[in-house]
Design a protein around this motif. Structure first.
Motif, PDB file in Angstrom:
ATOM      1  N   ASP A 140       0.803  -1.201  -0.021  1.00 36.82           N
ATOM      2  CA  ASP A 140       0.049   0.046   0.035  1.00 36.82           C
ATOM      3  C   ASP A 140       0.796   1.251   0.043  1.00 36.82           C
ATOM      4  O   ASP A 140       0.929   2.041   0.986  1.00 36.82           O
ATOM      5  CB  ASP A 140      -0.779  -0.071   1.271  1.00 36.82           C
ATOM      6  CG  ASP A 140      -2.192   0.923   1.013  1.00 36.82           C
ATOM      7  OD1 ASP A 140      -1.796   1.701   0.083  1.00 36.82           O
ATOM      8  OD2 ASP A 140      -3.000   0.769   1.596  1.00 36.82           O
ATOM      9  N   GLU A 141       1.532   1.491  -1.109  1.00 33.19           N
ATOM     10  CA  GLU A 141       2.472   2.565  -1.257  1.00 33.19           C
ATOM     11  C   GLU A 141       2.286   3.272  -2.611  1.00 33.19           C
ATOM     12  O   GLU A 141       1.991   2.654  -3.760  1.00 33.19           O
ATOM     13  CB  GLU A 141       3.998   1.901  -1.122  1.00 33.19           C
ATOM     14  CG  GLU A 141       4.339   1.343   0.097  1.00 33.19           C
ATOM     15  CD  GLU A 141       5.600   0.979   0.119  1.00 33.19           C
ATOM     16  OE1 GLU A 141       6.664   1.601  -0.426  1.00 33.19           O
ATOM     17  OE2 GLU A 141       6.046  -0.166   0.562  1.00 33.19           O
ATOM     18  N   PRO A 142       2.556   4.311  -2.777  1.00 32.11           N
ATOM     19  CA  PRO A 142       2.552   5.205  -3.897  1.00 32.11           C
ATOM     20  C   PRO A 142       3.696   4.682  -4.995  1.00 32.11           C
ATOM     21  O   PRO A 142       4.735   5.456  -4.983  1.00 32.11           O
ATOM     22  CB  PRO A 142       2.342   6.671  -3.670  1.00 32.11           C
ATOM     23  CG  PRO A 142       3.194   6.722  -2.573  1.00 32.11           C
ATOM     24  CD  PRO A 142       2.926   5.509  -1.666  1.00 32.11           C
ATOM     25  N   ALA A 143       3.545   3.861  -5.724  1.00 28.12           N
ATOM     26  CA  ALA A 143       4.446   3.468  -6.520  1.00 28.12           C
ATOM     27  C   ALA A 143       4.421   3.310  -8.127  1.00 28.12           C
ATOM     28  O   ALA A 143       5.329   3.193  -8.689  1.00 28.12           O
ATOM     29  CB  ALA A 143       4.946   2.072  -6.156  1.00 28.12           C
ATOM     30  N   TYR A 144       3.354   3.778  -8.656  1.00 30.03           N
ATOM     31  CA  TYR A 144       2.815   3.481 -10.014  1.00 30.03           C
ATOM     32  C   TYR A 144       2.587   4.883 -10.685  1.00 30.03           C
ATOM     33  O   TYR A 144       1.862   5.799 -10.172  1.00 30.03           O
ATOM     34  CB  TYR A 144       1.710   2.707 -10.126  1.00 30.03           C
ATOM     35  CG  TYR A 144       2.200   1.294  -9.651  1.00 30.03           C
ATOM     36  CD1 TYR A 144       2.900   0.311 -10.119  1.00 30.03           C
ATOM     37  CD2 TYR A 144       1.896   0.845  -8.244  1.00 30.03           C
ATOM     38  CE1 TYR A 144       3.379  -0.771  -9.804  1.00 30.03           C
ATOM     39  CE2 TYR A 144       2.376  -0.389  -7.987  1.00 30.03           C
ATOM     40  CZ  TYR A 144       3.052  -1.021  -8.635  1.00 30.03           C
ATOM     41  OH  TYR A 144       3.512  -2.340  -8.169  1.00 30.03           O
ATOM     42  N   ASP A 145       2.887   5.177 -11.872  1.00 29.75           N
ATOM     43  CA  ASP A 145       2.425   6.215 -12.648  1.00 29.75           C
ATOM     44  C   ASP A 145       1.200   6.045 -13.183  1.00 29.75           C
ATOM     45  O   ASP A 145       0.322   6.814 -13.533  1.00 29.75           O
ATOM     46  CB  ASP A 145       3.441   6.382 -13.886  1.00 29.75           C
ATOM     47  CG  ASP A 145       4.800   6.579 -13.500  1.00 29.75           C
ATOM     48  OD1 ASP A 145       5.232   7.516 -12.834  1.00 29.75           O
ATOM     49  OD2 ASP A 145       5.712   5.930 -13.995  1.00 29.75           O
ATOM     50  N   LEU A 177      -1.056   4.944  -6.480  1.00 31.10           N
ATOM     51  CA  LEU A 177      -0.501   6.212  -7.435  1.00 31.10           C
ATOM     52  C   LEU A 177       0.450   7.047  -6.888  1.00 31.10           C
ATOM     53  O   LEU A 177       0.301   7.631  -5.843  1.00 31.10           O
ATOM     54  CB  LEU A 177      -1.667   6.744  -7.963  1.00 31.10           C
ATOM     55  CG  LEU A 177      -2.548   6.100  -9.015  1.00 31.10           C
ATOM     56  CD1 LEU A 177      -3.839   7.031  -9.507  1.00 31.10           C
ATOM     57  CD2 LEU A 177      -1.891   5.816 -10.380  1.00 31.10           C
ATOM     58  N   ARG A 178       1.465   7.265  -7.604  1.00 35.09           N
ATOM     59  CA  ARG A 178       2.607   8.306  -7.341  1.00 35.09           C
ATOM     60  C   ARG A 178       1.805   9.814  -7.664  1.00 35.09           C
ATOM     61  O   ARG A 178       0.896   9.827  -8.368  1.00 35.09           O
ATOM     62  CB  ARG A 178       3.639   8.085  -8.401  1.00 35.09           C
ATOM     63  CG  ARG A 178       4.549   7.046  -8.128  1.00 35.09           C
ATOM     64  CD  ARG A 178       5.456   6.932  -9.252  1.00 35.09           C
ATOM     65  NE  ARG A 178       6.456   5.720  -8.945  1.00 35.09           N
ATOM     66  CZ  ARG A 178       7.209   5.588  -9.805  1.00 35.09           C
ATOM     67  NH1 ARG A 178       7.433   5.933 -11.091  1.00 35.09           N
ATOM     68  NH2 ARG A 178       8.285   4.417  -9.547  1.00 35.09           N
ATOM     69  N   PRO A 179       2.315  10.805  -7.059  1.00 33.54           N
ATOM     70  CA  PRO A 179       1.773  12.046  -7.524  1.00 33.54           C
ATOM     71  C   PRO A 179       1.942  12.178  -8.911  1.00 33.54           C
ATOM     72  O   PRO A 179       3.085  11.864  -9.625  1.00 33.54           O
ATOM     73  CB  PRO A 179       2.857  12.998  -6.541  1.00 33.54           C
ATOM     74  CG  PRO A 179       3.384  12.190  -5.404  1.00 33.54           C
ATOM     75  CD  PRO A 179       3.350  10.786  -5.994  1.00 33.54           C
ATOM     76  N   GLY A 180       0.991  12.848  -9.453  1.00 36.11           N
ATOM     77  CA  GLY A 180       1.196  12.942 -10.945  1.00 36.11           C
ATOM     78  C   GLY A 180       0.656  11.704 -11.738  1.00 36.11           C
ATOM     79  O   GLY A 180       0.477  11.640 -12.924  1.00 36.11           O
ATOM     80  N   GLY A 181       0.042  10.674 -11.043  1.00 31.74           N
ATOM     81  CA  GLY A 181      -0.400   9.464 -11.581  1.00 31.74           C
ATOM     82  C   GLY A 181      -1.798   9.481 -12.021  1.00 31.74           C
ATOM     83  O   GLY A 181      -2.475  10.572 -11.893  1.00 31.74           O
ATOM     84  N   ALA A 182      -2.288   8.531 -12.948  1.00 29.89           N
ATOM     85  CA  ALA A 182      -3.492   8.430 -13.555  1.00 29.89           C
ATOM     86  C   ALA A 182      -4.230   6.917 -13.417  1.00 29.89           C
ATOM     87  O   ALA A 182      -3.342   6.146 -13.222  1.00 29.89           O
ATOM     88  CB  ALA A 182      -3.584   8.926 -14.890  1.00 29.89           C
ATOM     89  N   LEU A 183      -5.423   6.862 -12.841  1.00 28.23           N
ATOM     90  CA  LEU A 183      -6.466   5.680 -13.393  1.00 28.23           C
ATOM     91  C   LEU A 183      -6.777   5.785 -14.535  1.00 28.23           C
ATOM     92  O   LEU A 183      -7.458   6.707 -15.155  1.00 28.23           O
ATOM     93  CB  LEU A 183      -7.286   5.875 -12.123  1.00 28.23           C
ATOM     94  CG  LEU A 183      -8.586   4.984 -12.204  1.00 28.23           C
ATOM     95  CD1 LEU A 183      -8.081   3.500 -12.015  1.00 28.23           C
ATOM     96  CD2 LEU A 183      -9.602   4.923 -11.513  1.00 28.23           C
ATOM     97  N   VAL A 184      -6.769   4.557 -15.030  1.00 30.41           N
ATOM     98  CA  VAL A 184      -7.488   4.230 -16.520  1.00 30.41           C
ATOM     99  C   VAL A 184      -8.407   3.007 -16.135  1.00 30.41           C
ATOM    100  O   VAL A 184      -7.980   1.820 -15.571  1.00 30.41           O
ATOM    101  CB  VAL A 184      -6.569   3.801 -17.670  1.00 30.41           C
ATOM    102  CG1 VAL A 184      -7.212   3.334 -19.001  1.00 30.41           C
ATOM    103  CG2 VAL A 184      -5.567   4.945 -17.903  1.00 30.41           C
ATOM    104  N   LEU A 185      -9.768   3.228 -16.379  1.00 27.49           N
ATOM    105  CA  LEU A 185     -10.642   2.473 -16.013  1.00 27.49           C
ATOM    106  C   LEU A 185     -11.657   2.388 -17.005  1.00 27.49           C
ATOM    107  O   LEU A 185     -11.899   3.124 -17.733  1.00 27.49           O
ATOM    108  CB  LEU A 185     -11.485   3.155 -14.898  1.00 27.49           C
ATOM    109  CG  LEU A 185     -12.900   2.465 -14.460  1.00 27.49           C
ATOM    110  CD1 LEU A 185     -12.927   1.026 -13.627  1.00 27.49           C
ATOM    111  CD2 LEU A 185     -13.582   3.326 -13.508  1.00 27.49           C
TER     112      LEU A 185
END
Length: 533
Positions: A140-145, A177-185
């Motif tokens: 549970d860490e912000p690791a992804y763009d 999600l990292r800062p500046g990250g996005a979800l695609v759903l």
């Protein structure tokens, strides 16, 4: 490239990494074993693989193998340096595409049988890791763009009418999600035009089930547009784009925007192909989906009735732009050999089309080109409503063909179904094929044959006493000075061209086998009756 997930000490099994205890998810569609065997034996594992694409026969097999499974993602501008978490990877159809496009992919799939197939399909891609587990097993860490969930959200609440399980799942994605990250759903639209027209709900198999709010319960829950946007907002996201997918997000032909419908309503009517497939069912649609879609556009309600949604959302407004502001739509043709597959993009008042792979100079190719969006009515649609205009429109088409700019090789597709009637006269569209060595007469004969085929299929009122496709094609030819014998020449040429289109080669035994099959199919078609006669 590393992520907190990759730093865990995990057991490897069949190419996958096992997260935690057995996840206890055993959902299968019955095709996994065969799909796994197909992938294991395949020589080409790429996202555009002809080998895999053609191996899918049933709907369940196509769901895992059809190259169109990645089209919704092909419509987006994915950053090459992105680190992506894919939740619900299935058998890896989209994972493969991601692995070819971005720096790193952590693909998480709860069903071990599916994860094993995904691992086989991506084994040659160094940036991909496939994990067996659930989102809760991911640190549970912000690791992804980018975090990607395609066809997953509808299942996380097991059909619950409460929003809480869906919000909890979305909040869990956001935390990774990292800062500046996005979800695609990607998810079906509960009020999609397919469902409004009586298509079977994909999860319950019942007509109008989601439209009525699943009165008897269901194993999954989809959402209409506004409820989905509210769900995302409550989960901490800012919605950047809600795009519409046709026929759906599964095997996508087109991804459209609200602006396209507003600016180019005729194009919005023409891009989707109706009726949308009713996957797993083969019953007539109670309502004419095409007519319903037309009415929804006219009423200003089309943006509520996409068959599926493709949503791009972020948490801080700083995510890279995956869908440029001036892009109105993207549509694909991936139902042909990979060599000829195309992507078209609507930008402002222009359409830009090009092949998905580099072309070889061996006599047949698909062109990259740009043309204006034309608001008009397809020539064959005009003929359907006004059959008395036949000679006028046929001669007008001939004039367009013989007076066209550029080499004849670029006009192989200048046939009646690629002509629109506009206020300024007849205009050609979608001239994608280049076929070297053809003549204007051969293109004209091709156009007459294909026009007869389409008009006969639609039960054209102008056919008169012409009761077979051959009769109708011969009569159309006579109107332009061609003896009826042209029909067999044109059918032979068309069989060869369609064999090239399907096989992806201009020579060889595979081409000859396909041509023999299509030659026989055309002979049968020419003897068939005009619909309604």
């Amino acid at each position: 490239m590393t992520t907190p997930l990759r730093e865990l000490e995990l057991t490897a099994e069949d190419g996958c990494l096992l997260l935690g205890d057995a996840p206890g998810v055993d959902y299968l569609d019955g095709a996994e074993r065969l799909v796994g065997a197909i992938v294991a034996e395949a020589g080409d594992l790429g996202s555009l693989s002809d080998e895999l694409h053609l191996a899918g026969r049933t709907w369940a097999e196509r769901y895992h193998l059809d190259r169109g499974r990645a089209n919704a993602l092909r419509a987006l501008d994915l950053p090459a340096d992105a680190v992506v978490l894919e939740v619900g990877a299935g058998c890896g159809a989209i994972t493969r595409h991601l692995g070819e496009r971005v720096a790193a992919v952590d693909a998480v799939e709860p069903v071990a049988a599916r994860a094993r197939v995904a691992a086989r399909r991506t084994a040659d891609l160094p940036g991909v890791r496939v994990f067996v587990g659930l989102l809760d097993d991911v640190p549970d860490e912000p690791a992804y763009d980018l975090v990607l969930v395609v066809g997953v959200l509808e299942y996380v609440g097991a059909g619950s009418a409460s929003d809480e399980p869906y919000e909890e799942f979305l909040r869990g994605l956001r935390r990774r999600l990292r800062p500046g990250g996005a979800l695609v759903l990607a998810i079906e639209n509960r009020l999609g035009v397919k469902y409004l027209a009586g298509g079977h709900e994909d999860h319950s198999g019942k007509r109008w089930d989601g439209v009525q709010g699943y009165p008897d319960g269901a194993p999954a829950r989809t959402f209409a547009r506004r409820p989905l946007e509210r769900l995302l907002a409550r989960s901490g996201y800012g919605v950047r784009h809600v795009l519409g997918c046709f026929p759906d997000y599964k095997i996508t032909r087109a991804v459209l925007t609200d602006d396209l419908v507003e600016r180019h309503p005729q194009l919005a009517r023409g891009i989707p192909s109706f009726p949308s497939p009713d996957w797993g069912h083969d019953e007539p649609r109670p309502v004419d989906e095409a007519r319903l879609w037309d009415e929804l556009i006219t009423a200003g309600l089309a943006d509520q009735a996409w068959n599926s949604f493709l949503v791009v959302a972020d948490v801080d407004g700083a995510a890279p732009e995956l869908w440029p502001a001036d892009r109105l739509g993207v549509y694909f043709n991936t139902e042909r050999a990979a060599r000829w597959c195309t992507r078209a993009e609507v930008v402002g008042d222009r359409v830009r089309r090009g092949p998905l792979v580099a072309q070889r100079p061996d006599g047949v190719s698909v062109r990259g080109y740009e043309e204006p969006v034309l608001e008009g009515v397809p020539l064959l649609s005009v003929l359907a409503d006004e059959p008395w205009r036949l000679e006028e429109l046929l001669h007008g088409w001939r004039g367009l063909l013989r007076g066209g700019d550029g080499p004849v090789a670029d006009h192989w597709d200048l046939v009646p179904h690629n002509v629109v009637v506009t206020a300024a006269g007849l205009r050609a569209i979608d001239l994608e094929w280049r076929v070297e060595g053809v003549t204007a007469v051969e293109v004209e004969e091709r156009g007459l044959l294909l026009a007869a085929d389409r008009l006969a299929r639609d039960g054209w009122r102008g056919a008169g006493e012409r009761t077979t496709v051959r009769d109708l094609a011969g009569w159309l030819g006579v109107l332009l000075g061609h003896a009826p014998a042209y029909v067999d020449r044109a059918a032979e040429r068309e069989a060869r061209f369609q064999a090239v289109r399907i096989s992806g080669t201009t020579s060889g035994a595979g081409l000859r086998r396909e041509q023999d099959y299509l030659r026989a199919a055309w002979r049968t078609r020419l003897d068939e009756a005009v619909a309604g006669s």
